[in-house]
Design an enzyme around this catalytic site. Structure first.
Site, PDB file in Angstrom:
ATOM      1  N   GLN A  43      14.330  31.694  22.969  1.00  0.00           N
ATOM      2  CA  GLN A  43      13.104  32.125  22.288  1.00  0.00           C
ATOM      3  C   GLN A  43      11.864  31.604  23.011  1.00  0.00           C
ATOM      4  OE1 GLN A  43      11.621  30.414  18.680  1.00  0.00           O
ATOM      5  NE2 GLN A  43      10.368  32.188  18.209  1.00  0.00           N
ATOM      6  N   GLY A  82      10.795  30.324  15.627  1.00  0.00           N
ATOM      7  CA  GLY A  82      10.367  28.971  15.958  1.00  0.00           C
ATOM      8  C   GLY A  82      10.450  28.016  14.780  1.00  0.00           C
ATOM      9  N   SER A  83      10.500  28.553  13.588  1.00  0.00           N
ATOM     10  CA  SER A  83      10.603  27.689  12.404  1.00  0.00           C
ATOM     11  C   SER A  83      12.060  27.374  12.075  1.00  0.00           C
ATOM     12  CB  SER A  83       9.920  28.369  11.206  1.00  0.00           C
ATOM     13  OG  SER A  83       8.532  28.432  11.446  1.00  0.00           O
ATOM     14  N   HIS A 117      35.313  30.198  30.432  1.00  0.00           N
ATOM     15  CA  HIS A 117      36.409  31.067  30.002  1.00  0.00           C
ATOM     16  C   HIS A 117      35.866  32.329  29.332  1.00  0.00           C
ATOM     17  CE1 HIS A 117      39.306  27.925  30.930  1.00  0.00           C
ATOM     18  NE2 HIS A 117      38.353  27.106  30.549  1.00  0.00           N
ATOM     19  N   GLU A 131       9.971  34.759  24.478  1.00  0.00           N
ATOM     20  CA  GLU A 131       8.794  35.126  23.677  1.00  0.00           C
ATOM     21  C   GLU A 131       7.517  34.714  24.406  1.00  0.00           C
ATOM     22  OE1 GLU A 131       8.871  35.582  19.058  1.00  0.00           O
ATOM     23  OE2 GLU A 131       7.952  33.647  19.431  1.00  0.00           O
ATOM     24  N   LYS A 162       7.978  45.045  13.220  1.00  0.00           N
ATOM     25  CA  LYS A 162       7.664  44.595  11.850  1.00  0.00           C
ATOM     26  C   LYS A 162       6.980  45.721  11.074  1.00  0.00           C
ATOM     27  CE  LYS A 162       6.955  39.696  12.998  1.00  0.00           C
ATOM     28  NZ  LYS A 162       6.014  38.589  13.065  1.00  0.00           N
ATOM     29  N   LYS A 212       5.073  28.999   9.570  1.00  0.00           N
ATOM     30  CA  LYS A 212       3.698  28.742  10.012  1.00  0.00           C
ATOM     31  C   LYS A 212       2.727  29.613   9.222  1.00  0.00           C
ATOM     32  CE  LYS A 212       0.654  28.807  13.981  1.00  0.00           C
ATOM     33  NZ  LYS A 212       0.445  29.075  15.395  1.00  0.00           N
ATOM     34  N   THR A 213       3.058  30.896   9.117  1.00  0.00           N
ATOM     35  CA  THR A 213       2.132  31.836   8.478  1.00  0.00           C
ATOM     36  C   THR A 213       2.345  31.948   6.976  1.00  0.00           C
ATOM     37  OG1 THR A 213       3.749  33.558   8.916  1.00  0.00           O
ATOM     38  CG2 THR A 213       1.991  33.304  10.540  1.00  0.00           C
ATOM     39  N   PHE A 214       3.510  31.601   6.526  1.00  0.00           N
ATOM     40  CA  PHE A 214       3.948  31.785   5.141  1.00  0.00           C
ATOM     41  C   PHE A 214       3.845  33.257   4.718  1.00  0.00           C
ATOM     42  CE2 PHE A 214       5.190  29.793   1.106  1.00  0.00           C
ATOM     43  CZ  PHE A 214       5.909  28.712   1.599  1.00  0.00           C
ATOM     44  N   THR A 215       4.067  34.127   5.688  1.00  0.00           N
ATOM     45  CA  THR A 215       4.087  35.560   5.364  1.00  0.00           C
ATOM     46  C   THR A 215       5.317  36.244   5.952  1.00  0.00           C
ATOM     47  OG1 THR A 215       2.830  36.076   7.355  1.00  0.00           O
ATOM     48  CG2 THR A 215       1.558  35.835   5.335  1.00  0.00           C
ATOM     49  N   THR A 216       6.081  35.548   6.775  1.00  0.00           N
ATOM     50  CA  THR A 216       7.211  36.186   7.452  1.00  0.00           C
ATOM     51  C   THR A 216       8.188  36.746   6.424  1.00  0.00           C
ATOM     52  OG1 THR A 216       6.917  34.677   9.287  1.00  0.00           O
ATOM     53  CG2 THR A 216       9.047  35.787   9.165  1.00  0.00           C
ATOM     54  N   GLU A 242      11.265  37.806   6.230  1.00  0.00           N
ATOM     55  CA  GLU A 242      12.615  37.255   6.036  1.00  0.00           C
ATOM     56  C   GLU A 242      12.555  35.915   5.308  1.00  0.00           C
ATOM     57  OE1 GLU A 242      11.275  38.416   8.807  1.00  0.00           O
ATOM     58  OE2 GLU A 242      12.755  39.263  10.180  1.00  0.00           O
TER      59      GLU A 242
HETATM   60  O1  F6P Z   1       8.181  37.259  14.797  1.00  0.00           O
HETATM   61  C1  F6P Z   1       8.063  36.210  15.692  1.00  0.00           C
HETATM   62  C2  F6P Z   1       7.495  34.979  15.053  1.00  0.00           C
HETATM   63  O2  F6P Z   1       6.160  35.167  14.784  1.00  0.00           O
HETATM   64  C3  F6P Z   1       7.728  33.760  15.928  1.00  0.00           C
HETATM   65  O3  F6P Z   1       6.792  33.629  16.909  1.00  0.00           O
HETATM   66  C4  F6P Z   1       7.731  32.686  14.906  1.00  0.00           C
HETATM   67  O4  F6P Z   1       8.288  31.513  15.394  1.00  0.00           O
HETATM   68  C5  F6P Z   1       8.546  33.322  13.815  1.00  0.00           C
HETATM   69  O5  F6P Z   1       8.154  34.673  13.829  1.00  0.00           O
HETATM   70  C6  F6P Z   1       8.402  32.743  12.450  1.00  0.00           C
HETATM   71  O6  F6P Z   1       7.083  32.733  12.022  1.00  0.00           O
HETATM   72  P1  F6P Z   1       6.613  31.854  10.798  1.00  0.00           P
HETATM   73  O7  F6P Z   1       6.827  30.422  11.155  1.00  0.00           O
HETATM   74  O8  F6P Z   1       5.168  32.188  10.605  1.00  0.00           O
HETATM   75  O9  F6P Z   1       7.432  32.231   9.600  1.00  0.00           O
END
Ligand code: F6P
Length: 569
Positions: free
Chosen positions: A371, A165-166, A406, A375, A533, A222-226, A228
């Site tokens: 998504q 979503g980000s 096509h 989701e 995860k 959003k979480t600043f923990t993802t 990737e």
């Molecule tokens: O893993 C799914 C998810 O939590 C989505 O819902 C979200 O949009 C994405 O990861 C990124 O999360 P964030 O914005 O906290 O990095």
């Protein structure tokens, strides 16, 4: 488990039973029968009735496999399941995301300043506009050159790091407006790139041809923990620091001038080393996949297109929100798209929704809605945590037309049945009047000829009788037969400018909420992404151990152990 008091589950209502009967009847329709779409679309009154419009947008659902009676039953189902009450609960800031105890207020992100929207006791509109004003002011200062890079150069490139979503919503809107005249003029000389995947190849692509001294990196999470996003953010932080060293600039100054963040976890972003004045916040009542109208999308888009274009996009989304919350259900575009989705996926068991924009500008729209939809509604339990006795959710796929024709349309015409949404516009973003150069039709008319033809081909098909009359050889008859009776909706927009793109976004976001409300699921949590995860963390540990200390790979099942060994060797 006893049910909590509240609206009945959809499948416990009379409307549900009626719809099941209608579905059974419609599914029996043969090519010559009165309930085959080939016959149904000949009924002028029905076609007239199965059309709705709002602000110049026409929705034609006469090619859906339903009758006016079915529509009434769907409206009855909406009534019986208290759809209006649920919509109002969402719009008024109730904590409808019960598993996370959160309100679902993305609509407030596009509300005008004079609106008052409460979450708990506090009106959130002033804080939304406070952040919006900060984003606009920052974007203006970068665009004007007032905010310069650490080596004194003007910033003309932005790399937006974020995933899910980000990333998907901002990229969809960025692409949608890239060829819009007003947006393109505002973006003159500017570049916006996205870095989402943790794949180092994506880093290479994002950095290719980019000068760090003229680049601003926006870390969106959003979480600043993802995992990737954080790895990509650290990678680009090092890239900026290396550039500072090479240019003889101060590293801290480089980060201060070239790296900003958008997050609902402001302290985590400052801990990462981004100055507080460079962090743009949003709130836990904005779900990640619903966050494109927060600073998540607004920041990169305002940097690229400027505040006026972004504001037109937000206003467009808000106008569709207002329509959603006020229009009668029988004329309400998001409600109708939502109810038809439930009808197709649950009653007719067509659980694939194909999003087919006849607009190259909307090339990332299917990926974004994929998504938002999957989701949100890919769930197996009710809001109360009971197992669903029905299947919820849809598989979403799509590509712009005519490219898709096509590619995968073969299956849609003669293979499996899926519900198709054709999305087109009356006016092109980039008209080419090829008739002046001797062509028979303009390029946009050629595109739209397909937009009109495909739904009819899907609905009516082609019978063996017709093929025989055309003299088709016997051995090819079955190969050339098109069963038809394949449902689709056509959404015809006046054009795709910033306002209309905002309306399209809101239309689909709200239709997805409608489906979730009817199915009785929580469309705003996403527990299904967690397990992968956790397991990736274990694998990461094993890879680190093996690489650093030659530690044996253990603790996994034999299949994974063996594959990991192959990878490491
Ligand atoms: O893993 C799914 C998810 O939590 C989505 O819902 C979200 O949009 C994405 O990861 C990124 O999360 P964030 O914005 O906290 O990095």
């Amino acid at each position: 488990m006893s049910r909590k008091p509240g609206p009945p589950a959809a499948w416990e209502t009379d409307a549900w039973s009626k719809l099941e009967k209608s579905a059974a009847k419609l599914q029996q329709s043969d090519a010559d029968g009165p309930l085959h779409l080939r016959q149904l679309i000949e009924d002028e009154d029905r076609c007239e009735a199965l059309r709705a419009s709002f602000d110049g947008i026409t929705m034609d659902y006469s090619r859906q496999k339903l009758t006016t009676e079915t529509v009434n039953e769907l409206l009855e189902l909406a009534e019986a399941t208290h759809l209006k009450v649920k919509m109002t609960a969402m719009a008024s800031g109730k904590a409808i995301n019960t598993t996370e105890g959160r309100a679902v207020m993305h609509m407030a992100l596009r509300a005008p300043k004079n609106e008052k929207i409460l979450v708990g006791d506090s009106d959130v509109v002033p804080e939304v506009h406070e952040v919006l004003d900060r984003v606009y002011a920052f974007a203006e200062s970068v665009r004007s050159g007032e905010h310069k890079g650490a080596t004194g150069k003007k910033i003309d490139t932005v790399i937006s790091i974020g995933i899910g979503g980000s990333y998907l919503g901002p990229e969809f809107v960025f692409e949608a407006l890239r060829t819009d005249e007003t947006a393109a003029a505002a973006a003159q000389g500017r570049t916006l790139k996205f870095l989402a995947n943790v794949d180092p190849v994506d880093v290479a692509r994002a950095l290719s041809g980019v000068d760090p001294e003229t680049t601003l990196v926006v870390v969106v999470s959003k979480t600043f923990t993802t995992a990737e996003t954080m790895l990509n953010a650290r990678t680009l932080r090092r890239w900026l620091e290396d550039a500072a060293t090479k240019a003889g600039a101060d590293k801290a100054e480089m980060i201060a001038k070239h790296m900003i963040a958008v997050s609902a976890a402001v302290p985590k972003a400052t801990d990462f080393g981004i100055a507080e004045e460079n962090v743009f916040g949003f709130w836990d009542w904005v779900g990640g996949r619903y966050s494109v109208c927060s600073a998540v999308g607004v920041m990169p888009l305002a940097l690229q297109y400027g505040p006026d274009v972004v504001q037109a996009f937000l206003d467009g989304a808000w106008s569709m929100d207002e329509h959603f919350l006020s229009a009668d259900f029988s004329e309400n575009l998001p409600v109708l798209v939502g109810l038809i989705g439930v009808w197709n996926a649950t009653f007719l068991e067509y659980n694939v929704q194909a999003l087919l924009p006849y607009s190259q500008a909307l090339l990332r729209f299917p990926a974004h809605i994929q998504q938002v939809s999957m989701e949100s509604n890919g769930k197996r339990v009710t809001l109360e945590g009971e197992h669903l006795p029905i299947e919820a959710g849809e598989i979403v796929l799509g590509e712009p037309g005519t490219n898709g024709q096509h590619s995968f349309y073969q299956l849609i015409h003669q293979g499996r049945v899926m519900a198709c949404d054709f999305i087109g516009s009356i006016k092109s973003q980039q008209p080419i009047d090829a008739t002046a150069q001797g062509e028979d039709v303009s390029n946009h008319d050629e595109l739209m000829a397909n937009f009109f033809a495909q739904p009819d081909a899907l609905a009516t098909g082609k019978t063996i009788k017709e093929l025989e009359a055309e003299g088709v050889p016997k051995d090819l008859l079955n190969h050339k037969e098109f069963p038809g009776n394949r449902p689709s909706t056509q959404l015809l927009f006046p054009c795709f400018d910033a306002k209309r793109v905002g309306q399209l976004l809101s239309l689909y976001e709200n239709s997805i909420a409608v489906k979730g409300f009817i199915w009785g699921v929580n469309s705003f949590d996403q527990w299904g992404v967690e397990l992968g995860k956790v397991l990736a963390k274990q694998v990461r540990g094993a890879l680190q151990g093996a690489r650093a200390e030659n530690a044996p790979v253990k603790g996994f099942n034999p299949a994974t152990t063996s594959l990991l060994k192959t990878y490491l060797e």
